[in-house]
Design a protein around this motif. Structure first.
Motif, PDB file in Angstrom:
ATOM      1  N   ASP A 210       0.838  -1.194   0.000  1.00 18.94           N
ATOM      2  CA  ASP A 210       0.000   0.000   0.000  1.00 18.94           C
ATOM      3  C   ASP A 210       0.874   1.245   0.000  1.00 18.94           C
ATOM      4  N   SER A 211       0.238   2.324  -0.439  1.00 20.52           N
ATOM      5  CA  SER A 211       0.947   3.570  -0.640  1.00 20.52           C
ATOM      6  C   SER A 211       1.507   4.106   0.685  1.00 20.52           C
ATOM      7  N   TYR A 212       0.706   3.992   1.751  1.00 16.15           N
ATOM      8  CA  TYR A 212       1.093   4.522   3.054  1.00 16.15           C
ATOM      9  C   TYR A 212       2.408   3.891   3.514  1.00 16.15           C
ATOM     10  N   THR A 213       2.487   2.563   3.448  1.00 15.34           N
ATOM     11  CA  THR A 213       3.706   1.872   3.869  1.00 15.34           C
ATOM     12  C   THR A 213       4.879   2.249   2.971  1.00 15.34           C
ATOM     13  N   ALA A 214       4.611   2.399   1.688  1.00 11.26           N
ATOM     14  CA  ALA A 214       5.683   2.783   0.759  1.00 11.26           C
ATOM     15  C   ALA A 214       6.320   4.092   1.218  1.00 11.26           C
ATOM     16  N   VAL A 215       5.460   5.059   1.546  1.00 11.64           N
ATOM     17  CA  VAL A 215       5.975   6.363   1.959  1.00 11.64           C
ATOM     18  C   VAL A 215       6.703   6.238   3.295  1.00 11.64           C
ATOM     19  N   LYS A 216       6.076   5.518   4.226  1.00 10.51           N
ATOM     20  CA  LYS A 216       6.659   5.408   5.570  1.00 10.51           C
ATOM     21  C   LYS A 216       8.038   4.733   5.505  1.00 10.51           C
ATOM     22  N   TRP A 217       8.102   3.628   4.809  1.00 10.47           N
ATOM     23  CA  TRP A 217       9.374   2.896   4.740  1.00 10.47           C
ATOM     24  C   TRP A 217      10.436   3.686   3.990  1.00 10.47           C
ATOM     25  N   SER A 218      10.033   4.337   2.918  1.00 14.31           N
ATOM     26  CA  SER A 218      11.059   5.043   2.137  1.00 14.31           C
ATOM     27  C   SER A 218      11.576   6.248   2.931  1.00 14.31           C
ATOM     28  N   ARG A 219      10.717   6.826   3.760  1.00 12.37           N
ATOM     29  CA  ARG A 219      11.187   7.938   4.609  1.00 12.37           C
ATOM     30  C   ARG A 219      12.251   7.457   5.570  1.00 12.37           C
ATOM     31  N   SER A 220      12.129   6.193   6.002  1.00 13.24           N
ATOM     32  CA  SER A 220      13.140   5.714   6.933  1.00 13.24           C
ATOM     33  C   SER A 220      14.305   5.063   6.179  1.00 13.24           C
ATOM     34  N   GLY A 221      14.418   5.393   4.905  1.00 10.20           N
ATOM     35  CA  GLY A 221      15.623   5.015   4.171  1.00 10.20           C
ATOM     36  C   GLY A 221      15.564   3.675   3.460  1.00 10.20           C
TER      37      GLY A 221
ATOM     38  N   ASP B 262      -5.031   7.495  -5.699  1.00 12.70           N
ATOM     39  CA  ASP B 262      -4.665   7.494  -4.282  1.00 12.70           C
ATOM     40  C   ASP B 262      -3.275   6.912  -4.037  1.00 12.70           C
ATOM     41  N   ASP B 263      -2.750   6.191  -5.015  1.00 12.87           N
ATOM     42  CA  ASP B 263      -1.447   5.555  -4.831  1.00 12.87           C
ATOM     43  C   ASP B 263      -0.280   6.461  -5.186  1.00 12.87           C
ATOM     44  N   LEU B 264      -0.596   7.670  -5.599  1.00 13.58           N
ATOM     45  CA  LEU B 264       0.437   8.534  -6.156  1.00 13.58           C
ATOM     46  C   LEU B 264       1.637   8.722  -5.226  1.00 13.58           C
ATOM     47  N   ASP B 265       1.377   9.019  -3.958  1.00  7.91           N
ATOM     48  CA  ASP B 265       2.481   9.237  -3.009  1.00  7.91           C
ATOM     49  C   ASP B 265       3.375   8.008  -2.944  1.00  7.91           C
TER      50      ASP B 265
ATOM     51  N   SER C 130      -4.004  21.247 -15.552  1.00 14.89           N
ATOM     52  CA  SER C 130      -2.956  21.391 -14.563  1.00 14.89           C
ATOM     53  C   SER C 130      -2.256  20.039 -14.490  1.00 14.89           C
ATOM     54  N   ARG C 131      -1.047  19.997 -14.987  1.00 11.89           N
ATOM     55  CA  ARG C 131      -0.372  18.711 -15.172  1.00 11.89           C
ATOM     56  C   ARG C 131      -0.360  17.848 -13.910  1.00 11.89           C
ATOM     57  N   ASP C 132       0.024  18.484 -12.797  1.00 10.70           N
ATOM     58  CA  ASP C 132       0.138  17.715 -11.553  1.00 10.70           C
ATOM     59  C   ASP C 132      -1.204  17.105 -11.148  1.00 10.70           C
ATOM     60  N   ASP C 133      -2.274  17.765 -11.505  1.00 10.48           N
ATOM     61  CA  ASP C 133      -3.585  17.258 -11.102  1.00 10.48           C
ATOM     62  C   ASP C 133      -4.136  16.218 -12.073  1.00 10.48           C
ATOM     63  N   VAL C 134      -3.976  16.482 -13.374  1.00  5.92           N
ATOM     64  CA  VAL C 134      -4.704  15.644 -14.325  1.00  5.92           C
ATOM     65  C   VAL C 134      -4.011  14.335 -14.687  1.00  5.92           C
ATOM     66  N   GLU C 135      -2.688  14.344 -14.728  1.00  5.14           N
ATOM     67  CA  GLU C 135      -2.008  13.140 -15.203  1.00  5.14           C
ATOM     68  C   GLU C 135      -2.355  11.931 -14.358  1.00  5.14           C
ATOM     69  N   ALA C 136      -2.367  12.167 -13.041  1.00  9.55           N
ATOM     70  CA  ALA C 136      -2.604  11.031 -12.153  1.00  9.55           C
ATOM     71  C   ALA C 136      -4.088  10.730 -12.003  1.00  9.55           C
ATOM     72  N   SER C 137      -4.956  11.671 -12.380  1.00 14.43           N
ATOM     73  CA  SER C 137      -6.363  11.380 -12.141  1.00 14.43           C
ATOM     74  C   SER C 137      -7.080  10.803 -13.353  1.00 14.43           C
ATOM     75  N   PHE C 138      -7.276  11.584 -14.414  1.00 16.36           N
ATOM     76  CA  PHE C 138      -8.143  11.025 -15.458  1.00 16.36           C
ATOM     77  C   PHE C 138      -7.445  10.700 -16.779  1.00 16.36           C
ATOM     78  N   PHE C 139      -6.107  10.827 -16.820  1.00 10.80           N
ATOM     79  CA  PHE C 139      -5.448  10.575 -18.104  1.00 10.80           C
ATOM     80  C   PHE C 139      -5.608   9.139 -18.590  1.00 10.80           C
ATOM     81  N   THR C 140      -5.606   8.199 -17.650  1.00  7.85           N
ATOM     82  CA  THR C 140      -5.720   6.814 -18.121  1.00  7.85           C
ATOM     83  C   THR C 140      -7.083   6.604 -18.761  1.00  7.85           C
TER      84      THR C 140
END
Ligand code: ADP
Ligand code: MG
Ligand code: MG
Length: 897
Positions: free
Chosen positions: A405-416, A429-432, A795-805
């Motif tokens: 899951d995205s949350y763990t990805a962020v948490k673990w990568s923050r700790s190196g 929702d998985d963007l982070d 707005s690139r940051d908004d649209v690419e991850a949301s409806f481009f697919t």
């Protein structure tokens, strides 16, 4: 209109109409090679059939006429009881779609003609083997019977006889098998296997037409970006038999090694076999070299034909052939697929052989292939365990711990930790998590899935649609086909260039091609591999041909030096905002908070020498080459603390009755500068016009740095670039102020300075009024990122991850307009602005500095509209050089396929 072409009537350039297989069968026929006679039904007939549900009225008669001619040539009739003519009915679209569509062999056999065939050939086993193959293939592809049923019956027959391979079954066994197969057909299809040969043929033709629209064919086309409306041709080809005993057989071959490009004999051969047996792996094949021992005469003839084909197609060809009782027949050829590395090697080999020239060689490789060769890769020597394979969605080699899951990805990568984000499929929702991960692995979805599109946009390694891996995100685990389980935290390695997934950490080695570009490996050196040598030569071809110059987007000396090693001919975009961050942030904060002119000037004065030093280093790194420096572009709030964090800090301080004066002022400034839509707010030239002294400080730093370099006998070539201009008036004001500063520096230092001043064209209004803007600009640089955002209202940051697919899936665009320039919209503005700008100022210098500058397809566009240069990130420079060379030497414009 003509719907049927004899093999003697077509040629290799008629792929649209005859499909690749048909066009090349005709070409081989015309070359005098031994191709069994036959004819091709056009893609046009298929399109009519698919559109209207009925074949064109004239088709039946045309097919009859060509069949008559075929029968006359063979001296026997299709399915004739005592001596049957047999044919194959083969699909063949314009672009090869391996395994996607259907082919039926041995059409014309029936309960009666099978006996005729047995008598004529003197081989009863052969006749019944051919008949069981027909019922099996026909049952499966034409009548829609589940193929497993036939395979199981075949297995059962082998078990009953206690033999391992199909060739050990005898005529009597096969006869029984035929009876069994016919029962399966009756039970499953609700009809008997048709005994009338012409009915067999017509049904098979329709089945091939229909196979164009199977789900797997559609999916394949979506992934390979093959248009859905092409349709397939159908080839009717007299049968030749490789299953007539040990002096017969069938094989596939390449005229050179498709992996390394080496010339030689590459292929597989299988004795006493028909059609797909070779690739189906039902028995062990032997190498082509072995064929020399088995049947020297056919082998020699095959070598001769392979040489003929290479010289004729002037490229690597792959072929299918069959030997029938010592007689060699050619059943297919085409220019063969190859790996990226082989493409480079083959292109240079063919130049050395005098078969193609440099311009043609450039058409044989692509920037995408070069990019592939530049990714770090897994060490091939390493012992690895492959656990799955998916679609190679975004290249690279990534190693990390599996997280689900995205949350763990962020948490673990923050700790190196390095992590691989594993999902069934991703969503916005998985963007982070995707940003935090080294790579992304999904078990669902293709090349246009969310994971694939977003990963490519981020340049992140991604394998998607690895279907045999069962991902269970709830239980944070993944099950392998053999039942083993990968838990959260287990290490995975994924190869985004091949789609392979490995368990454990596979060691990564740098690409030799990058080592070469970095200057750490030389093409001439003894230990340089052939690939590096080939890349080196192709780059030289491209550099000789190209008209476009290639510059780098680089903000510091280190990047500039790398860019130079990679072949950059200057800097097309130096972003100065990075020079305002880090430990200089405090100075910038004071500038923003300044209440009085004196305070403001004070902080500008402190920034000046720092900026000057940045530029001195940059000019030194790019000595003798142009350096385009963009004055400050982003909104000021980006240099201030985050609004929420700061609010909390201030609130806490107040609660402690210890308010901090400076933080309060900061918070006020943050509120003042807060914008609903910063992308369209106070930024670019607008900042320069409302923050007194900001732009002039930057211009002064540039001018003084240039003077300093001149004093040091250097050759600085600065170009000052103003961002986000919408009207010539903005530019005129900045221009005048800059002119004064430069004059002052000149006077002060006594150094004659040649600084040019130009603008970015990144707003529609700028493009629309380019003729006016050119009056105040010595150069234009198209900022195609912002131009795409503002032209589309994305707005690139908004649209690419949301409806481009969703957009990609609906086919609204085939590729993101941020990846490849939108020729019709954004491209039109660029084209018109080029024309208008040059009309005002014939020597206007024109370039592009958006990310499109390194995109292959876009480079061709910029070449066509006549820009002087493209600018891109240092790693993309070789790709841009190559594509600029390809664009300049391509006669057909931009056919990249
Ligand atoms: P694909 O496009 O999947 O390769 P093909 O139409 O080439 O399908 O045919 C499948 C197999 O049958 C190939 O091995 C081909 O060589 C073989 N084959 C096709 N037509 C004939 C024929 N007339 N005589 C003998 N073998 C044939
Ligand atoms: Mg084939
Ligand atoms: Mg911009």
């Amino acid at each position: 209109m003509k719907f049927v072409y004899d093999f003697t009537e077509g040629n290799k350039d008629l792929k649209d109409l005859l499909g690749g297989k048909g066009a090349n069968l005709a070409e081989m026929t015309n070359l005098g090679l031994p191709v069994p006679p036959g004819f091709t039904i056009t893609t046009e007939a298929c399109r009519t059939y698919l559109d209207s549900g009925e074949e064109p009225a004239a088709l039946r008669d045309e097919v009859s006429a060509h069949l008559d001619a075929l029968e006359a040539k063979a001296g026997k009739k299709l399915g004739q009881a005592d001596d049957p003519l047999l044919v194959s009915v083969r699909s063949g679209a314009k672009f090869s779609m391996p395994g996607m569509m259907d082919t039926v062999l041995n059409i014309g056999l029936s309960d009666r003609s099978v006996r005729g065939l047995a008598k004529q050939s003197g081989d009863e086993r052969f006749a019944w083997d051919s008949y069981r193959r027909l019922i099996q293939m026909f049952g499966k592809t034409v009548l829609g019977v589940d193929g497993h049923l036939f395979e199981e019956a075949l297995e059962a027959a082998k078990r009953a006889k206690k033999v391992q391979v199909d060739t050990d079954l005898e005529a009597a066994d096969l006869k029984k098998l035929v009876a069994g197969f016919k029962k399966i057909v009756r039970a499953e299809a609700g009809r008997d296997f048709p005994q009338d040969p012409r009915e067999q043929m017509d049904l098979a033709i329709h089945a091939v037409f229909d196979s164009w629209n199977t789900e797997r064919a559609k999916l394949y086309r979506r992934q390979e970006r093959i248009p859905h409306d092409l349709g397939t041709a159908v080839n009717v080809c007299s049968m030749v038999f490789g299953n007539l005993g040990p002096d017969s057989g069938t094989g596939v071959a390449f005229t050179r090694d498709p992996a390394s490009g080496h010339q030689g004999v590459y292929g597989d051969y299988l004795q006493n076999a028909q059609g797909e047996d070779v690739v189906a792996g039902i028995r062990n094949t032997v190498s082509l070299a072995e064929l020399e021992r088995i049947d020297k005469k056919s082998y020699d003839r095959l070598m001769e034909i392979m040489a003929t084909l290479e010289n004729h197609y002037r490229d690597l060809c792959d072929i299918e052939f069959t030997i029938e009782r010592g007689q060699l027949w050619m059943l297919q050829t085409r220019v063969g697929k190859r790996t990226a590395g082989a493409a480079f090697r083959i292109a240079t080999q063919l130049v050395d052989q005098g078969l193609i020239d440099e311009a043609e060689a450039l058409q044989r490789v692509t920037g995408a292939q070069l990019a592939q060769l530049m990714f770090p890769r897994f060490d091939e020597e390493a012992k690895t365990e492959r656990i799955g394979r998916g679609i190679a969605a975004s290249p690279g080699a990534a190693v990390g711990k599996a997280v689900f899951d995205s949350y763990t990805a962020v948490k673990w990568s923050r700790s190196g930790e390095q992590v691989i984000l594993v999902r069934r499929e991703t969503n916005p929702d998985d963007l982070d998590g995707m940003i935090a991960a080294e790579g992304i692995l999904t078990s669902r979805g293709g090349k246009t899935s969310h994971a694939a599109v977003v990963a490519r946009g981020m340049g992140k390694t991604c394998v998607c649609g690895a279907e045999e891996l069962e991902v269970d995100t709830k239980r944070r685990r993944m099950t392998l086909p053999d039942g083993r389980v990968v838990e959260e935290g287990d290490v995975l390695s994924i190869d985004g260039s091949s789609g392979e997934v490995y368990l454990g950490a596979v060691p990564v080695v740098p690409s030799p091609v990058v080592e070469y570009f970095e200057g750490r490996m030389h093409a001439g050196a003894d230990d340089a591999d052939e690939l590096v040598e080939a890349v080196h030569r192709m780059m030289a071809f491209a550099d000789r041909k190209r008209r476009l110059r290639v510059r780098a987007n680089a903000d510091n000396a280190e990047d500039a030096l790398r860019a130079r090693r990679f072949g950059a001919q200057g800097i097309g975009l130096c972003r100065t905002e990075h020079m305002f961050l880090g430990d200089r942030r405090g100075l910038v904060e004071r500038l923003i908070l300044a209440d009085t002119d004196a305070e403001r000037e004070e902080s500008l004065k402190e920034l000046l020498p720092l900026q000057r030093q940045d530029f001195v280093e940059l000019f030194e790194a790019m000595d003798g080459l142009p350096v385009t420096i963009r004055l400050l572009d982003p909104p000021l709030h980006e240099f201030l603390p985050d609004i929420t964090e700061l609010s909390v800090r201030v609130a806490l301080a107040e609660a402690r009755k210890d308010p901090h004066e400076n933080e309060l002022r900061l918070l006020q400034a943050v509120h003042r500068l807060h914008e609903q839509n910063p992308m369209l707010g106070l930024r670019g030239v607008r900042l320069g016009l409302v923050v007194p002294g900001l732009f002039t400080m930057q211009v002064r730093a540039i001018a003084e740095a240039a003077a300093e370099r001149r004093d040091a006998k250097g050759d600085p070539r600065a170009e000052i670039m103003i961002p986000l201009v919408g009207t010539v008036q903005e530019l005129e004001i900045v221009r005048e102020e800059a002119g004064q500063v430069i004059a002052e520096v000149r006077e002060h230092t006594g150094v004659e300075l040649k600084l040019s001043l130009g603008t970015m064209i990144e707003l529609p209004r700028a493009a629309l009024t380019a003729g006016q803007i050119a009056e105040a600009a010595e150069f234009f640089s198209f900022g195609t990122n912002d131009l795409t955002q503002t032209v589309w209202g994305f707005s690139r940051d908004d649209v690419e991850a949301s409806f481009f697919t969703a957009y990609l899936e609906k086919g609204i665009f085939g590729v993101s307009p941020f990846e490849t320039i939108d020729r019709d919209g954004v491209g039109k503005l660029v084209r018109d602005a080029v024309t208008a700008g040059r009309e005002t100022r014939p020597d206007l210098k024109l370039g592009v500095c958006g990310e499109h500058g390194g995109d292959p397809e876009s480079v061709h566009f910029f070449h066509e509209v006549g820009l002087d240069y493209v600018s891109c990130s240092p790693f993309r420079i070789p790709v841009a050089r190559l594509e600029a060379g390809r664009a300049a030497s391509s006669s057909t414009g931009s056919d990249h396929r």
